[in-house]
Design an enzyme around this catalytic site. Structure first.
Site, PDB file in Angstrom:
ATOM      1  N   HIS A 117       0.835  -1.213   0.000  1.00  0.00           N
ATOM      2  CA  HIS A 117       0.000   0.000   0.000  1.00  0.00           C
ATOM      3  C   HIS A 117       0.866   1.260   0.000  1.00  0.00           C
ATOM      4  CE1 HIS A 117      -3.968   1.964   1.509  1.00  0.00           C
ATOM      5  NE2 HIS A 117      -3.234   2.840   0.850  1.00  0.00           N
TER       6      HIS A 117
ATOM      7  N   HIS B   1       1.584   5.123  -2.219  1.00  0.00           N
ATOM      8  CA  HIS B   1       1.155   6.093  -3.236  1.00  0.00           C
ATOM      9  C   HIS B   1       2.405   6.675  -3.888  1.00  0.00           C
ATOM     10  CE1 HIS B   1      -3.097   6.130  -1.947  1.00  0.00           C
ATOM     11  NE2 HIS B   1      -2.574   5.829  -0.774  1.00  0.00           N
TER      12      HIS B   1
ATOM     13  N   ASN C  60      -4.837   6.243  -7.238  1.00  0.00           N
ATOM     14  CA  ASN C  60      -5.373   7.614  -7.213  1.00  0.00           C
ATOM     15  C   ASN C  60      -4.361   8.614  -7.769  1.00  0.00           C
ATOM     16  OD1 ASN C  60      -3.782   7.254  -4.888  1.00  0.00           O
ATOM     17  ND2 ASN C  60      -5.037   8.573  -3.599  1.00  0.00           N
TER      18      ASN C  60
ATOM     19  N   ASP D  64      -8.738   3.195  -3.353  1.00  0.00           N
ATOM     20  CA  ASP D  64      -8.118   3.857  -2.201  1.00  0.00           C
ATOM     21  C   ASP D  64      -8.146   5.386  -2.287  1.00  0.00           C
ATOM     22  OD1 ASP D  64      -6.892   3.778   0.356  1.00  0.00           O
ATOM     23  OD2 ASP D  64      -5.053   4.456  -0.595  1.00  0.00           O
TER      24      ASP D  64
ATOM     25  N   HIS E  78      -5.600  -0.310   5.970  1.00  0.00           N
ATOM     26  CA  HIS E  78      -5.285   0.571   7.114  1.00  0.00           C
ATOM     27  C   HIS E  78      -6.324   0.582   8.241  1.00  0.00           C
ATOM     28  CE1 HIS E  78      -7.743   3.075   4.535  1.00  0.00           C
ATOM     29  NE2 HIS E  78      -6.755   3.507   3.786  1.00  0.00           N
TER      30      HIS E  78
ATOM     31  N   ASP F 148       1.054   2.876   3.743  1.00  0.00           N
ATOM     32  CA  ASP F 148       0.147   3.876   3.165  1.00  0.00           C
ATOM     33  C   ASP F 148       0.968   5.148   2.893  1.00  0.00           C
ATOM     34  OD1 ASP F 148      -1.998   5.125   2.076  1.00  0.00           O
ATOM     35  OD2 ASP F 148      -3.159   5.301   3.926  1.00  0.00           O
TER      36      ASP F 148
ATOM     37  N   HIS G 217       3.208  14.227   0.310  1.00  0.00           N
ATOM     38  CA  HIS G 217       2.547  15.460  -0.129  1.00  0.00           C
ATOM     39  C   HIS G 217       3.570  16.580  -0.193  1.00  0.00           C
ATOM     40  CE1 HIS G 217      -1.566  14.081  -0.217  1.00  0.00           C
ATOM     41  NE2 HIS G 217      -1.424  13.519   0.970  1.00  0.00           N
TER      42      HIS G 217
HETATM   43  O1  DOR Z   1      -4.028   9.556   4.431  1.00  0.00           O
HETATM   44  C1  DOR Z   1      -4.324   9.144   3.312  1.00  0.00           C
HETATM   45  N1  DOR Z   1      -3.685   9.576   2.207  1.00  0.00           N
HETATM   46  N2  DOR Z   1      -5.306   8.264   3.209  1.00  0.00           N
HETATM   47  C2  DOR Z   1      -5.801   7.882   2.028  1.00  0.00           C
HETATM   48  O2  DOR Z   1      -6.708   7.094   1.995  1.00  0.00           O
HETATM   49  C3  DOR Z   1      -5.281   8.455   0.764  1.00  0.00           C
HETATM   50  C4  DOR Z   1      -3.897   8.940   0.953  1.00  0.00           C
HETATM   51  C5  DOR Z   1      -3.434   9.823  -0.168  1.00  0.00           C
HETATM   52  O3  DOR Z   1      -3.582   9.444  -1.337  1.00  0.00           O
HETATM   53  O4  DOR Z   1      -2.869  10.891   0.111  1.00  0.00           O
HETATM   54 ZN    ZN Z   2      -6.874   4.671   2.089  1.00  0.00          ZN
HETATM   55 ZN    ZN Z   3      -3.643   4.796   0.728  1.00  0.00          ZN
END
Ligand code: DOR
Ligand code: ZN
Ligand code: ZN
Length: 418
Positions: A53, A55, A87, A145, A225, A298, A302
């Protein structure tokens, strides 16, 4: 190549041994192998970690992270295989985007990257995505997600189609109506801060729904999560009845509580939100008794622009690849909750098995995906030194044990501590 004098984590526990790799595989593990080799004295050699998991943000959000920077963070964190969530922009809901991610990851040539396809077109929750094409292109699972598929009938269909293609749905569990734009957990801390809170029920209701679907359809489902004590209990009970469910949690859910939000530090803003001590302890119990099968990051990098704003406006997520192993080792093994062997299973063999990925064990004939770790080294987390573009970690300044010294993928060293 020959690697010498390490403490190898083999089936049955740690053993001092040498090992030899050839053509990307471990071909020999023996007490003593003759010839020149790399000395790993004092280090533990573990199977490469697997994170199902992550991103990676590419395509579309390269300001936050891209496949190259995400993979650098992965190998620095000891991960040899990662699965990346859909995503992105455009959403990874088609074979072209899946193919692109795989091709770019091959070019980057650090860890193995397995794309996860979206459940619905554009993650809009309206029409199923073209699942067969994504599977053919190399998607290893499906997920919406970032959100939940609101329409329960559509979710049931998704599980049926996914299973026809030998895929599993990885479920982000959040009732959007109940969560209603909240930033944090509903409780004492939300009251103190005045931040809008979301009930555990927002997560639990959808966990329960996915378990009901899995049970009724007799199909497997994976819960992402898990953060609530009540969610852990729902999964525990479902497992006891024979429901085909697997589940994950993340280091922040067993190391932090919502007390951390009282600083208004937006790096503590994550979805699902940090909960209370009762939840944190239940997550640890769930890991120990097997209710929670694996630990994922996860990893949600950012840009500063998305975090240096008022709490309610900040993006959700924690940059986790470079701290996951040390946080987990410190919180779970150093503290005596579980053995190193048990932890490593939760971070390699178990997640690999959930998605039918190769790897997760050090043995002759297996891919030479391994890490060398100094389990006794204490170090301080410094997010500004992350190789990930996402410096958004609430763990800055925290002292942890377990330093990744070297990461090898298919027998090639992809990361070495300077
Ligand atoms: O904290 C999170 N960030 N939870 C999520 O479900 C998505 C993820 C994101 O893509 O930033
Ligand atoms: Zn999520
Ligand atoms: Zn996630």
């Amino acid at each position: 190549m020959i690697f010498k004098n390490a403490e190898l984590l083999l089936e049955g526990g740690f053993r001092r041994a040498d090992f030899r790799t050839e053509n990307g595989k471990i071909v020999e593990i023996k007490e003593k192998i003759e010839g020149e080799g790399k000395d790993l004295r004092g280090l533990a050699v573990l199977p490469g970690l697997v994170d199902i998991h992550v991103h990676l943000r590419e395509p579309g959000f390269e300001k936050k992270e891209d496949i190259a920077s995400g993979c650098r963070a992965a190998v620095k964190g000891g991960f040899t295989q990662i699965c990346c969530m859909p995503n992105t922009k455009p959403v990874t809901d088609n074979k072209v985007t899946v193919t692109y991610i795989k091709a770019r990851a091959r070019e980057v040539n650090l860890c193995k990257v397995h794309p996860v396809g979206a459940i619905t077109e554009g993650q809009k929750g309206e029409t199923l995505a073209a699942i067969g094409g994504m599977k053919a292109a190399g998607a290893v699972a499906l997920s919406e997600d970032g959100k939940t598929v609101k329409d329960t009938k559509l979710m049931a269909n998704a599980m049926l189609y996914a299973s026809d293609f030998g895929l599993k749905c990885l479920c982000h569990c959040e009732d959007e109506y109940l969560a209603d734009g909240a930033s944090v957990n509903e409780g004492y801390s939300s009251t103190l801060t005045g931040l809008k809170g979301s009930l555990r029920a927002a997560e639990d209701i959808i966990i329960a729904r996915e378990l009901c679907l899995a049970e009724s359809l007799n199909l497997p489902v994976h819960i992402c999560h898990v953060s609530t004590y009540s969610g852990v209990q729902l999964i525990r009970e479902a497992k006891a009845r024979g429901v085909k469910v697997t589940a994950e949690t993340c280091p922040h859910y067993f190391t932090l509580t919502d007390e951390a939000i009282c600083s208004f530090n937006t790096y503590t803003k994550v979805n699902p939100p940090l909960r209370e001590e009762r939840d944190r302890l239940a997550v640890i119990e769930g890991l120990k008794d097997g209710t929670l099968d694996c630990i994922v990051t996860d990893h949600a990098p950012h840009h500063k622009d998305d975090k240096n704003v008022e709490y309610p406006l900040a993006a959700f997520g924690i940059s986790g690849l470079e701290t996951s192993f040390a946080l987990s080792y410190t919180a779970l093994v150093k503290s005596g909750e579980m053995t190193a062997e048990e932890l490593v299973k939760k971070m390699s063999a178990n997640p690999a098995a959930i998605l039918n990925l190769e790897g997760g064990a050090l043995k002759e004939g297996a891919p030479a995906d391994f890490i060398a770790v100094d389990l006794n080294e204490e170090w301080t987390i410094e997010p500004e030194a992350f190789v990930s573009k996402g410096k958004n970690s609430p763990f800055g300044g925290k002292k942890v044990f377990g330093k990744i010294k070297c990461t090898a993928v298919d027998g090639e060293i992809k990361y070495e501590e300077k």
